[in-house]
Design a protein around this motif. Structure first.
Motif, PDB file in Angstrom:
ATOM      1  N   GLN A 191       0.836  -1.204   0.000  1.00 39.87           N
ATOM      2  CA  GLN A 191       0.000   0.000   0.000  1.00 39.87           C
ATOM      3  C   GLN A 191       0.870   1.253   0.000  1.00 39.87           C
ATOM      4  OE1 GLN A 191      -2.945  -0.138   3.118  1.00 39.87           O
ATOM      5  NE2 GLN A 191      -3.962  -1.940   2.240  1.00 39.87           N
ATOM      6  N   ALA A 192       1.962   1.229   0.780  1.00 35.71           N
ATOM      7  CA  ALA A 192       2.885   2.373   0.823  1.00 35.71           C
ATOM      8  C   ALA A 192       3.539   2.571  -0.547  1.00 35.71           C
ATOM      9  CB  ALA A 192       3.945   2.161   1.896  1.00 35.71           C
ATOM     10  N   ASN A 193       3.980   1.457  -1.154  1.00 39.18           N
ATOM     11  CA  ASN A 193       4.614   1.546  -2.477  1.00 39.18           C
ATOM     12  C   ASN A 193       3.691   2.202  -3.492  1.00 39.18           C
ATOM     13  OD1 ASN A 193       6.896   0.269  -1.569  1.00 39.18           O
ATOM     14  ND2 ASN A 193       6.324  -1.749  -2.345  1.00 39.18           N
ATOM     15  N   GLU A 194       2.432   1.788  -3.448  1.00 41.90           N
ATOM     16  CA  GLU A 194       1.444   2.304  -4.394  1.00 41.90           C
ATOM     17  C   GLU A 194       1.284   3.820  -4.218  1.00 41.90           C
ATOM     18  OE1 GLU A 194      -3.099   1.226  -5.170  1.00 41.90           O
ATOM     19  OE2 GLU A 194      -1.838  -0.507  -4.680  1.00 41.90           O
ATOM     20  N   GLU A 195       1.239   4.232  -2.967  1.00 40.38           N
ATOM     21  CA  GLU A 195       1.068   5.645  -2.654  1.00 40.38           C
ATOM     22  C   GLU A 195       2.288   6.458  -3.129  1.00 40.38           C
ATOM     23  OE1 GLU A 195      -1.765   6.719  -1.529  1.00 40.38           O
ATOM     24  OE2 GLU A 195      -1.040   8.805  -1.528  1.00 40.38           O
ATOM     25  N   VAL A 196       3.476   5.943  -2.786  1.00 35.15           N
ATOM     26  CA  VAL A 196       4.710   6.657  -3.130  1.00 35.15           C
ATOM     27  C   VAL A 196       4.893   6.717  -4.653  1.00 35.15           C
ATOM     28  CG1 VAL A 196       7.242   6.612  -2.932  1.00 35.15           C
ATOM     29  CG2 VAL A 196       5.836   6.128  -0.919  1.00 35.15           C
ATOM     30  N   SER A 197       4.516   5.627  -5.332  1.00 34.13           N
ATOM     31  CA  SER A 197       4.703   5.546  -6.798  1.00 34.13           C
ATOM     32  C   SER A 197       3.996   6.660  -7.543  1.00 34.13           C
ATOM     33  CB  SER A 197       4.164   4.217  -7.333  1.00 34.13           C
ATOM     34  OG  SER A 197       4.864   3.147  -6.786  1.00 34.13           O
ATOM     35  N   LYS A 198       2.942   7.200  -6.955  1.00 35.21           N
ATOM     36  CA  LYS A 198       2.161   8.228  -7.645  1.00 35.21           C
ATOM     37  C   LYS A 198       3.012   9.440  -8.015  1.00 35.21           C
ATOM     38  CE  LYS A 198      -2.199   6.954  -5.458  1.00 35.21           C
ATOM     39  NZ  LYS A 198      -3.033   7.206  -4.270  1.00 35.21           N
ATOM     40  N   GLY A 199       4.073   9.684  -7.259  1.00 33.29           N
ATOM     41  CA  GLY A 199       4.899  10.861  -7.532  1.00 33.29           C
ATOM     42  C   GLY A 199       6.047  10.620  -8.502  1.00 33.29           C
ATOM     43  N   ALA A 201       6.388   9.884 -11.766  1.00 33.31           N
ATOM     44  CA  ALA A 201       6.415  10.499 -13.102  1.00 33.31           C
ATOM     45  C   ALA A 201       6.996  11.905 -13.015  1.00 33.31           C
ATOM     46  CB  ALA A 201       5.010  10.536 -13.690  1.00 33.31           C
ATOM     47  N   LYS A 202       6.538  12.650 -12.004  1.00 28.94           N
ATOM     48  CA  LYS A 202       7.024  14.018 -11.837  1.00 28.94           C
ATOM     49  C   LYS A 202       8.493  14.023 -11.400  1.00 28.94           C
ATOM     50  CE  LYS A 202       5.591  18.413  -9.857  1.00 28.94           C
ATOM     51  NZ  LYS A 202       6.745  18.693  -8.974  1.00 28.94           N
ATOM     52  N   LEU A 203       8.812  13.094 -10.518  1.00 32.17           N
ATOM     53  CA  LEU A 203      10.171  13.011  -9.976  1.00 32.17           C
ATOM     54  C   LEU A 203      11.206  12.780 -11.081  1.00 32.17           C
ATOM     55  CD1 LEU A 203      11.496  12.838  -7.084  1.00 32.17           C
ATOM     56  CD2 LEU A 203      11.322  10.362  -7.318  1.00 32.17           C
ATOM     57  N   ARG A 214      21.066  -2.595 -19.206  1.00 36.42           N
ATOM     58  CA  ARG A 214      21.561  -3.844 -18.630  1.00 36.42           C
ATOM     59  C   ARG A 214      20.535  -4.948 -18.840  1.00 36.42           C
ATOM     60  NH1 ARG A 214      24.057  -1.550 -12.901  1.00 36.42           N
ATOM     61  NH2 ARG A 214      21.902  -1.036 -12.445  1.00 36.42           N
ATOM     62  N   TYR A 215      21.010  -6.193 -19.022  1.00 41.36           N
ATOM     63  CA  TYR A 215      20.095  -7.323 -19.150  1.00 41.36           C
ATOM     64  C   TYR A 215      19.193  -7.422 -17.929  1.00 41.36           C
ATOM     65  CZ  TYR A 215      22.555  -9.201 -23.186  1.00 41.36           C
ATOM     66  OH  TYR A 215      23.092  -9.381 -24.432  1.00 41.36           O
ATOM     67  N   GLY A 216      17.947  -7.720 -18.171  1.00 37.76           N
ATOM     68  CA  GLY A 216      17.031  -7.953 -17.059  1.00 37.76           C
ATOM     69  C   GLY A 216      16.565  -6.688 -16.394  1.00 37.76           C
ATOM     70  N   GLU A 217      16.950  -5.535 -16.947  1.00 37.57           N
ATOM     71  CA  GLU A 217      16.624  -4.281 -16.276  1.00 37.57           C
ATOM     72  C   GLU A 217      15.157  -3.913 -16.464  1.00 37.57           C
ATOM     73  OE1 GLU A 217      19.052  -0.386 -15.507  1.00 37.57           O
ATOM     74  OE2 GLU A 217      18.827  -0.720 -17.635  1.00 37.57           O
ATOM     75  N   THR A 218      14.548  -3.434 -15.405  1.00 34.60           N
ATOM     76  CA  THR A 218      13.200  -2.908 -15.538  1.00 34.60           C
ATOM     77  C   THR A 218      13.296  -1.388 -15.609  1.00 34.60           C
ATOM     78  OG1 THR A 218      11.047  -2.645 -14.491  1.00 34.60           O
ATOM     79  CG2 THR A 218      12.910  -2.932 -13.012  1.00 34.60           C
ATOM     80  N   ASP A 219      12.423  -0.773 -16.371  1.00 37.10           N
ATOM     81  CA  ASP A 219      12.407   0.680 -16.388  1.00 37.10           C
ATOM     82  C   ASP A 219      11.139   1.196 -15.719  1.00 37.10           C
ATOM     83  OD1 ASP A 219      14.219   2.769 -17.133  1.00 37.10           O
ATOM     84  OD2 ASP A 219      12.669   3.496 -18.502  1.00 37.10           O
ATOM     85  N   SER A 220      10.439   0.285 -15.034  1.00 38.19           N
ATOM     86  CA  SER A 220       9.236   0.698 -14.313  1.00 38.19           C
ATOM     87  C   SER A 220       9.541   0.782 -12.824  1.00 38.19           C
ATOM     88  CB  SER A 220       8.114  -0.314 -14.536  1.00 38.19           C
ATOM     89  OG  SER A 220       7.106  -0.093 -13.581  1.00 38.19           O
ATOM     90  N   ARG A 221       9.396   1.983 -12.286  1.00 38.19           N
ATOM     91  CA  ARG A 221       9.686   2.170 -10.855  1.00 38.19           C
ATOM     92  C   ARG A 221       8.587   1.596  -9.974  1.00 38.19           C
ATOM     93  NH1 ARG A 221      12.803   4.184 -14.738  1.00 38.19           N
ATOM     94  NH2 ARG A 221      14.868   4.030 -13.854  1.00 38.19           N
ATOM     95  N   ASP A 222       7.479   1.155 -10.593  1.00 44.46           N
ATOM     96  CA  ASP A 222       6.433   0.509  -9.800  1.00 44.46           C
ATOM     97  C   ASP A 222       6.856  -0.909  -9.409  1.00 44.46           C
ATOM     98  OD1 ASP A 222       5.010   2.770 -10.168  1.00 44.46           O
ATOM     99  OD2 ASP A 222       3.719   1.974 -11.742  1.00 44.46           O
ATOM    100  N   ASP A 223       7.819  -1.482 -10.145  1.00 44.90           N
ATOM    101  CA  ASP A 223       8.280  -2.841  -9.836  1.00 44.90           C
ATOM    102  C   ASP A 223       9.077  -2.852  -8.538  1.00 44.90           C
ATOM    103  OD1 ASP A 223       7.161  -3.574 -12.169  1.00 44.90           O
ATOM    104  OD2 ASP A 223       9.033  -3.863 -13.272  1.00 44.90           O
ATOM    105  N   GLU A 224       9.051  -4.007  -7.894  1.00 45.39           N
ATOM    106  CA  GLU A 224       9.897  -4.204  -6.713  1.00 45.39           C
ATOM    107  C   GLU A 224      11.003  -5.171  -7.071  1.00 45.39           C
ATOM    108  OE1 GLU A 224       8.788  -4.101  -2.609  1.00 45.39           O
ATOM    109  OE2 GLU A 224       6.774  -4.668  -3.248  1.00 45.39           O
ATOM    110  N   LEU A 225      12.083  -5.144  -6.327  1.00 43.41           N
ATOM    111  CA  LEU A 225      13.221  -6.030  -6.613  1.00 43.41           C
ATOM    112  C   LEU A 225      13.115  -7.357  -5.878  1.00 43.41           C
ATOM    113  CD1 LEU A 225      16.208  -3.533  -6.645  1.00 43.41           C
ATOM    114  CD2 LEU A 225      14.731  -4.262  -8.503  1.00 43.41           C
ATOM    115  N   ILE A 226      12.207  -7.463  -4.905  1.00 43.93           N
ATOM    116  CA  ILE A 226      12.170  -8.718  -4.129  1.00 43.93           C
ATOM    117  C   ILE A 226      11.348  -9.769  -4.865  1.00 43.93           C
ATOM    118  CG2 ILE A 226      12.365  -7.426  -1.984  1.00 43.93           C
ATOM    119  CD1 ILE A 226       9.455  -8.403  -1.377  1.00 43.93           C
TER     120      ILE A 226
END
Lengths: 226, 321
Positions: A191-199, A201-203, A214-226
């Protein structure tokens, strides 16, 4: 101080934890614990779940609270143990063992660092009637160390070492912990991630992806690494 | 001649001090962040941490049970003579590390990477790391121990000149966000950024920037100092606080260190020190006196020198010539 924790609810529970206490917990609640719990992490899981070795003790009879922790401890010459600070380790790494672990141990509360994914809660925790509490900070090692009143037992110390052994602790006012998952499989962190993610695009406005990707790289900051 | 017994005594004390006592500069930084924090859970976490620092000092127990990977930074004055030489110095630091692991106690975190063998004393092959630096004129040795968590919050990337400052900001944000979620990086913390050098230099500089400079310290290059403040503000504008909860507490301070690098590259590292930022330092004098402090003063003008000759030497050679 901005009146810290003004909106934070606090409860004190007994371990082993009663089913109605587990069911009644809301995510974001702060918990302190009295009673008995045990530590177990990859060393214990690998042996019991992975290799099928019989547990050194009847785990269900010990407690239903499993702490993902390695204490800063040392053994004294008289066979007693000195526990200094106590802090959790990141739990997401242990998810593959937990389905079998819940079945084997009757565990209802996992305490650790950082929680699991919501998917793990829904697939593995919820069917087992289990919830996750996270340590705070991380970590409040000295406060948690104070809460340990007695080392009731330690198993597999020789084989697994201080960090990975199965420690059994008697605790009093042991905490703080924050309830991270509930029996519906909700995750406070998600829930915290979802809230923080809203900012985000502007950031990231005005920046562009690195020239060398890099191989395997995500460009979506909504993703988590775990 | 600096007595080796004094070095070992200082080192053993520093191991306990680093593990137990939060450095004043960092404590001040966290208190200031707690004042500003408006997120309820993030504020609760900071308050719990402040209570924890107190409890650690009162009980003389480690503030965090993950006592990290204890390591050493040693600065040797040019005129210093150490009893037994550098080999004795290294042995004294290894002994102090092992002794403190039992006495404090610390968690014996160090294991063989493949066989997971644990000597239960935080000593092993290439452990603890001991890094050396030198300083003109002094006849002392300065010891700094850092106990930093070892799993999350650090990343490296080969950027290029074309990535520029915007690329640096983006990778800075990426690292803080990636490891800030769920608080894996144990933020808020001092964040160190290493720019340039070889790849390994970029990593070392970033680590040293995070662990060996105090809150409020600024790089002497005014443009780099401005970048430090800009990155700090950027990190705190993510909207994330302690444990990844909604808030504003990510970066207690940001320190940037640079090294001359390959003309085609801009290697960069980001290191997040812990919420329990553990460092302790002491100078051991020629007469065996021990003077403790929390500022390692690692990055001196000599350490950051840019020309071929250090000015003092250049002056001397001009005079003799």
């Amino acid at each position: 101080m901005a009146s810290p924790g003004r909106a934070v609810k606090t409860v004190r529970l007994k371990a082993p934890v009663a089913p109605e206490d587990v069911a009644g917990l809301e995510i974001g609640t702060v918990v302190y614990l009295d009673g008995r719990l045990y530590t177990g992490r990859e060393g214990v899981y690998k042996r019991i779940v992975g290799e099928g070795v019989a547990p050194p003790v009847d785990i269900a009879a010990l407690s239903n609270v499993n702490f993902h922790c390695s204490p800063a401890a040392s053994a004294a010459a008289d066979g007693s143990y000195r526990i200094g600070a106590v802090t959790a380790t990141a739990s997401f790494r242990f998810a593959p063992w937990l389905e079998r672990w819940f079945a084997l141990s009757g565990c209802k509360v996992i305490i650790g660092k950082g929680g699991m994914s919501g998917e793990v809660y829904r697939k593995i925790f919820v069917p087992a009637g289990a919830v996750y509490w996270t340590t705070v900070g991380y970590g409040t090692g000295a406060l948690l160390g104070r809460g340990i009143k007695r080392v009731a037992a330690v198993h597999w110390l020789e084989d697994l070492g201080i960090a990975q052994a199965l420690w059994v602790f008697e605790v009093e006012n042991f905490g703080p912990f924050i309830v991270e998952s509930d029996l519906a499989g909700n995750s406070l962190f998600e829930q915290a991630n979802e809230e923080v993610s809203k900012g985000f695009a502007k950031l990231y406005e005005g920046t562009k992806p690195a020239i060398l990707s890099r191989y395997g790289e995500t460009d979506s900051r909504d993703d988590e690494l775990i | 001649m600096i007595p080796i017994a004094s070095i070992e005594q200082a080192a053993t004390r520093l191991m306990a001090k680093a593990a137990i006592e939060i450095p004043e500069d960092y404590l001040g930084g966290i208190k200031a962040m707690a004042e500003r924090e408006s997120g309820d859970l993030s504020a609760f976490v900071l308050q719990a941490m402040l209570e924890n620092y107190e409890a650690a000092k009162e009980d003389r127990r480690a503030m965090c049970a993950d006592t990290g990977l204890p390591r050493w930074f040693v600065k040797i004055g040019n005129e210093a003579r150490i009893e037994g030489g550098p080999v004795a110095l290294e042995a004294a630091l290894r002994r102090a590390t092992a002794a403190a692991t039992y006495e404090v106690p610390l968690r014996p975190n160090r294991v063989h990477p493949l066989w997971r063998t644990d000597h239960n004393n935080n000593v092993g092959i290439n452990a603890p790391e001991i890094e050396f630096s030198y300083e003109p004129d002094g006849d002392w040795v300065e010891l700094t121990t850092v106990h930093k968590g070892g799993l999350f919050g650090t990343d490296y990337r080969m950027l290029f000149p074309g990535d520029g400052i915007e690329g640096i900001k983006r990778f800075f944000l990426d690292t803080l966000i990636a490891f800030g979620k769920r608080g894996l990086a144990c933020q808020p913390a001092i964040v160190g950024v290493g720019l340039g050098g070889s790849k390994d230099t970029a990593m070392s500089l970033g680590k040293q920037a995070a662990c060996l400079r105090v809150v409020g310290d600024r790089n002497p290059d005014p443009k780099i100092a401005a970048l430090e403040l800009e990155l700090q503000a950027l990190g705190n504008s993510i909207g994330m606080g302690a444990m990844g909860f909604v808030g504003s507490s990510m970066v207690v301070d940001c320190h940037v260190e640079v090294g001359y690098t390959h003309t085609g590259g801009l290697p960069m590292s980001v290191h997040t020190f812990c919420l329990s930022s553990r460092r302790a330092c002491a100078r051991v004098s020629d007469d065996g006196g021990i003077e403790e402090r929390t500022d390692p003063r690692w990055f001196t003008p000599y350490r950051r020198r840019e020309g071929v000759e250090w000015p003092v030497q250049a002056e001397r050679s001009r005079q003799s010539g």
